[in-house]
Design an enzyme around this catalytic site. Structure first.
Site, PDB file in Angstrom:
ATOM      1  N   ALA A  72       1.011  -1.196  -0.290  1.00  0.00           N
ATOM      2  CA  ALA A  72       0.141  -0.200  -0.131  1.00  0.00           C
ATOM      3  C   ALA A  72       0.872   1.198   0.054  1.00  0.00           C
ATOM      4  O   ALA A  72       2.201   0.964   0.275  1.00  0.00           O
ATOM      5  CB  ALA A  72      -1.140  -0.151   1.493  1.00  0.00           C
ATOM      6  N   GLN A  74       2.002   3.315   1.828  1.00  0.00           N
ATOM      7  CA  GLN A  74       2.159   3.821   3.488  1.00  0.00           C
ATOM      8  C   GLN A  74       2.876   2.349   3.608  1.00  0.00           C
ATOM      9  O   GLN A  74       2.813   2.472   5.029  1.00  0.00           O
ATOM     10  CB  GLN A  74       0.997   4.251   4.471  1.00  0.00           C
ATOM     11  CG  GLN A  74       1.693   6.083   4.243  1.00  0.00           C
ATOM     12  CD  GLN A  74       2.923   7.122   4.223  1.00  0.00           C
ATOM     13  OE1 GLN A  74       3.233   6.268   5.157  1.00  0.00           O
ATOM     14  NE2 GLN A  74       3.022   7.805   3.732  1.00  0.00           N
ATOM     15  N   SER A  75       3.357   1.832   2.605  1.00  0.00           N
ATOM     16  CA  SER A  75       4.005  -0.060   3.218  1.00  0.00           C
ATOM     17  C   SER A  75       4.778   0.696   3.706  1.00  0.00           C
ATOM     18  O   SER A  75       6.077   1.214   3.300  1.00  0.00           O
ATOM     19  CB  SER A  75       3.963  -0.418   2.071  1.00  0.00           C
ATOM     20  OG  SER A  75       4.957  -1.507   2.111  1.00  0.00           O
ATOM     21  N   ASN A  76       5.284  -0.105   4.845  1.00  0.00           N
ATOM     22  CA  ASN A  76       6.503   0.001   6.273  1.00  0.00           C
ATOM     23  C   ASN A  76       7.241  -1.250   5.287  1.00  0.00           C
ATOM     24  O   ASN A  76       8.090  -0.880   5.349  1.00  0.00           O
ATOM     25  CB  ASN A  76       6.064  -0.671   7.588  1.00  0.00           C
ATOM     26  CG  ASN A  76       4.695   0.343   8.209  1.00  0.00           C
ATOM     27  OD1 ASN A  76       5.235   1.465   8.378  1.00  0.00           O
ATOM     28  ND2 ASN A  76       4.166  -0.190   8.489  1.00  0.00           N
ATOM     29  N   ALA A  78       8.143  -1.854   2.393  1.00  0.00           N
ATOM     30  CA  ALA A  78       8.026  -1.174   1.103  1.00  0.00           C
ATOM     31  C   ALA A  78       9.907  -0.370   1.599  1.00  0.00           C
ATOM     32  O   ALA A  78      10.214  -0.251   0.874  1.00  0.00           O
ATOM     33  CB  ALA A  78       7.665  -0.319   0.312  1.00  0.00           C
TER      34      ALA A  78
END
Ligand code: PLP
Length: 344
Positions: A72, A74-76, A78
């Protein structure tokens, strides 16, 4: 269970601390401890660091010069993947899915997105509901045609190799508890793409810990969430050569998801304030806040934590995401006294 058989990059800060939460415990009338997997290192830490130790070691062993993953906005995951790629000196491309439709500037460019770019990753946006795994395969094929050696990491790093990181966490946590003579009666954590819970289930089974584990859902409905965790836990145990978990070892409560993935809930925002004001600990609105909201509500309603039961909340990280969600916080709560909390 012998994890040294698997390639691994020892980049995480382990073991993570296992700490008491005295003021939250007092507030809720239950004994709550916290396993600080928000402190695993690599771009401020979080649960993906443990998974990436194994995944990125495999990427390196395969001679990859680029990793690709998806998540998503705000992917942590990523952000932590981008940090590992920077550390290894290889490229990183991230496909981001807009699962919320928020057009807020901080949501789209601050928090994890800012850090993805600071670590040198390139990002590409897709609308919600897009076939992200398919898109990622297409993108990987394109780069391979250009001569790149691409290692593809599934969303959340949730495959059997990634889940080894959480089998290892199960071992680490139980060892810590054993060394300190600390009986653990239950573990609670936020569950999403399922690698964390699957690894814990497989790891706890392998060492016969007999500690009930409860995942608090952040996206999928209960039957789907539990099935995903179970399927991956079986694969993870097979990879480790340890006994397969039972279906009954997998329990997820999905009553705290709210309107959907990445959409903050009132109970989650309350959990963020309680952890911040009572313990000085930061949660995130997407995962750990919903996990903590479940923890808090289940204790308040007497479903867990009674009879001196000692609960360990596994903090999966994500506080960087707060800076993409600043707008979710009612500024009237920026007070110096906290009327909701009992005075000491
Ligand atoms: C990814 C993530 C989770 C969920 O873990 P899964 O292994 O995807 O189930 C929980 N908390 C945070 C902060 C995360 O980034």
């Amino acid at each position: 269970m012998h994890l040294a058989r698997f390639p691994r990059l020892h980049l995480a800060h382990l073991p993570t601390p296992l700490e008491r939460m005295p003021r939250l415990s007092k507030e809720l009338g239950a004994e709550i401890w916290i396993k600080r997997d928000d402190c695993t290192g690599m771009s401020s830490g979080g649960n993906k660091t443990r998974k990436l130790e194994f995944l990125m070691a495999e990427a390196e062993a395969q001679g990859a010069d680029m990793v690709m993953t998806q998540g998503a906005t705000q992917s942590n995951h990523a952000r932590q993947t981008a940090a590992f790629a920077a550390r290894l000196g290889i490229g990183c491309h991230v496909l981001l899915e807009d699962r919320t439709g928020y057009d807020d500037a901080n949501y789209n460019m601050n928090g994890n997105v800012l850090l993805d770019h600071l670590h040198g990753a390139s990002t590409e946006k897709f609308p919600g509901g897009h076939d992200m795994p398919g898109e990622m395969e297409r993108a990987a094929e394109e780069r391979r045609a250009e001569g790149k050696k691409v290692y593809v990491i599934p969303g959340g790093g949730s495959n059997a190799v990634g889940a080894l990181g959480y089998a290892n966490c199960a071992l680490e946590l139980v060892n810590q508890a054993n060394e300190r003579g600390l009986r653990i009666d239950r573990i609670v954590h936020a569950t999403g793409s399922s690698g964390t819970q699957a690894g814990l289930v497989a790891g706890l089974k392998a060492i016969n810990a007999n500690i009930p584990l409860l995942g608090i859902g952040t996206r999928a409905p209960q039957p789907k969430q539990e099935q995903m965790v179970y399927d991956l836990a079986v694969k993870t145990a097979a990879l480790m050569g340890t006994p397969a978990p039972d279906r009954s070892d997998v329990v997820a409560n999905t009553n705290y998801v709210g309107e959907g993935y990445g959409i903050p809930t009132e109970s989650g925002l309350e959990a963020i304030r309680m952890f911040a004001e009572l313990e000085g600990i930061l949660l995130d609105p997407v995962y750990s806040a919903k996990g903590a909201a479940g923890l808090i509500d289940l204790i308040r309603t007497g479903q867990i934590g009674g009879d001196g039961e000692r609960i360990v909340f596994l903090h999966t990280g994500g506080s960087v995401g707060l800076f993409g969600y600043d707008w979710a916080f009612d500024r009237s709560h920026q007070h110096t006294d906290a009327p909701m909390m009992a005075a000491e």
